[in-house]
Design a protein around this motif. Structure first.
Motif, mmCIF file in Angstrom:
data_model
loop_
_atom_site.group_PDB
_atom_site.id
_atom_site.type_symbol
_atom_site.label_atom_id
_atom_site.label_comp_id
_atom_site.label_asym_id
_atom_site.label_seq_id
_atom_site.Cartn_x
_atom_site.Cartn_y
_atom_site.Cartn_z
ATOM 1 N N GLN A 1 24.513 14.496 2.582
ATOM 2 C CA GLN A 1 23.806 13.679 1.403
ATOM 3 C C GLN A 1 23.196 14.657 0.539
ATOM 4 O O GLN A 1 22.583 15.695 0.963
ATOM 5 C CB GLN A 1 22.863 12.594 1.741
ATOM 6 C CG GLN A 1 23.007 11.361 2.127
ATOM 7 C CD GLN A 1 22.226 10.675 3.057
ATOM 8 O OE1 GLN A 1 20.985 10.784 2.603
ATOM 9 N NE2 GLN A 1 22.405 9.858 4.094
ATOM 10 N N ASP B 1 29.582 12.773 5.206
ATOM 11 C CA ASP B 1 28.287 12.157 4.881
ATOM 12 C C ASP B 1 26.982 12.901 4.630
ATOM 13 O O ASP B 1 25.867 12.531 4.692
ATOM 14 C CB ASP B 1 28.052 11.142 5.951
ATOM 15 C CG ASP B 1 27.803 11.795 7.478
ATOM 16 O OD1 ASP B 1 28.103 13.089 7.455
ATOM 17 O OD2 ASP B 1 27.289 11.374 8.440
ATOM 18 N N GLU C 1 20.504 14.727 -1.699
ATOM 19 C CA GLU C 1 19.426 14.083 -1.860
ATOM 20 C C GLU C 1 18.448 14.571 -3.191
ATOM 21 O O GLU C 1 18.049 13.727 -3.830
ATOM 22 C CB GLU C 1 18.249 14.002 -0.879
ATOM 23 C CG GLU C 1 18.717 13.282 0.413
ATOM 24 C CD GLU C 1 18.033 13.881 1.535
ATOM 25 O OE1 GLU C 1 17.182 13.273 1.993
ATOM 26 O OE2 GLU C 1 18.550 14.886 2.223
#
Ligand code: ASP
Ligand code: MG
Length: 423
Positions: free
Chosen positions: A250, A248, A252
């Motif tokens: 990320q 998970d 961004e």
């Protein structure tokens, strides 16, 4: 059972309370079913204090003795940490860099690790111990002298041990919550990065970001060791640095990873250089022979009527004297008019692999600086970085302006600085 290497920096173990707090974290990692190897730095500003002390005794201390002195700092913290862990009812043993098998070349004060033979660490782990290793130090392969790896070298010790022990992760505990989109000491609205590639992290470190040392990231990339940078003062998840995001984690900021700044450089301008082949070669051979590393280089257009040009370059301030002396000594053979030395400069860099494929990043960067009224003196670029040199006075304003212009500001104030004097 997994093997984790954890590294705690000086501000995390600044006093007895800090050491006890860190000991609890280490024990928790062990209770979670891991084998745990801990690399520790010297307490607080111990290394700086030892350097000050040495300079009072001798202006130019001998490298061998200087290293022997500096390694004492890490030995204090490793022994205290092992005691604190035992006090919590767990087994721990401390090891010097040499005992841990950190083998280096023999360049005192900035030795390079050439091999890690962690036999004693393996044995200690297999016997159920937590192994505590003094960071930033090793032993030279040829002379068997104690060496140090250069300031901030404990991070490199940690990654090197993680590689040699085939650890799952190297956790670097520091006084901020991870890698931020700008120095959280300067930009309150800096955002914590969830995941960043080795490539972008290397470029940030080379551009002045201090959270991880360039050499440590280089090592981690070479051996593909994921680094998790996080705070020892909070329970928050930090920043993962690796080849590819996992699970998970990320991604961004696809285009821009962050803004770095550096006020440790100076600029030398060689004025009135004849505009003919071989001149730049002569200047930079002189600099190289003085063993000075340079960063940016700019040559101005020759004013046609004079046949002369100016060449500017940047270098660490600490090398300024050496470079000026070397050029002065060779003035007649190189044939320039004069030298100008300027240490009131700052370098500001925008880093991100996404700029390769996104036009307009350079324009946006220069516009942000111009809107903030910041004058640009030098420019250099790589595929994934743009850097400019400005006046040192403008640095904070410039970093904040660029950070805002590229949409990196966070909505919340998540940039917390827990400790460290920044010395
Ligand atoms: N104690 C050393 C220094 O302050 C090494 C380190 O902290 O990583 O540079
Ligand atoms: Mg330190």
């Amino acid at each position: 059972m997994g093997l984790v290497v954890q590294k705690y920096g000086g501000s995390s173990v600044a006093d007895a309370e800090g050491i006890k707090r860190v000991a609890k974290r280490i024990v928790d990692a062990k209770k979670n079913g891991n084998q745990v190897v801990v690399v520790v730095s010297a307490m607080g500003d111990t290394t700086d204090e030892l350097i000050d002390l040495a300079e009072q005794v001798s202006p130019i201390p001998a490298g061998r003795e200087f290293d022997m002195l500096l390694t004492a700092g890490e030995r204090i913290s490793m022994a205290l940490l092992a005691m604190a862990i035992k006090n919590l009812g767990h087994e721990a043993q401390s090891f010097t860099g040499s005992q841990a098998g950190v083998i280096t070349d023999s360049v005192h004060n900035k030795a390079r690790i050439i091999d890690v033979t962690p036999g004693r660490i393996r044995t200690a782990l297999d016997e159920g111990n937590i192994a505590i290793v003094a960071g930033f130090q090793g032993v030279s392969q040829d002379k068997k002298d104690i060496t140090t790896l250069g300031r901030g070298g404990s991070d490199t010790t940690a990654v090197a041990l993680a590689a040699a022990l085939d650890a799952e992760v190297c956790e670097i505990y520091t006084d901020v919550d991870g890698v931020f989109t700008a120095d959280p000491r300067v930009v309150k609205k800096a955002r914590k990065i969830d995941w960043i590639s080795f490539e972008d992290m290397l470029e940030l470190a080379a551009s002045g970001s201090k959270v991880l040392l360039h050499r440590c990231v280089e090592y981690a990339r070479r051996y593909n060791i994921p680094i998790h940078v996080r705070s020892s003062f909070s329970g928050l998840r930090g920043t993962w640095v690796s080849n590819e995001p996992q699970g998970d984690q990320q991604v961004e900021h696809a285009i821009i990873s962050g803004v770095a700044h550096d006020v440790s450089e100076a600029k030398i301008t060689v004025v009135g250089v004849p505009d003919k082949p071989g001149e730049a070669a002569a200047i930079f051979r002189t600099i190289a022979n003085a063993e000075v590393n340079i960063d940016m280089v700019v040559q101005n257009v020759s004013a046609a009527s004079t046949g002369l040009t100016d060449i500017s370059f940047t270098l660490p301030k600490s090398e300024g004297r050496k470079a000026i002396d070397a050029l002065e000594r060779n003035r007649a053979t190189i044939g320039f008019e004069s030298l100008r030395y300027d240490d009131q400069i700052a370098k500001i860099s925008l880093v991100g692999a996404g700029m390769k494929t996104n036009p307009g990043v350079t324009a946006g960067f220069f516009e942000a600086l111009s809107d903030a009224g910041v004058n640009i003196e030098l420019i250099s670029t790589s595929e994934i970085r743009i850097s400019v040199v400005t006046r040192a006075d403008d640095v904070i304003e410039a970093v904040r302006a660029v950070h805002t212009a590229f949409g990196l500001d966070s909505d919340s104030d998540e940039a917390v600085v827990y400790g460290g004097t920044g010395r």
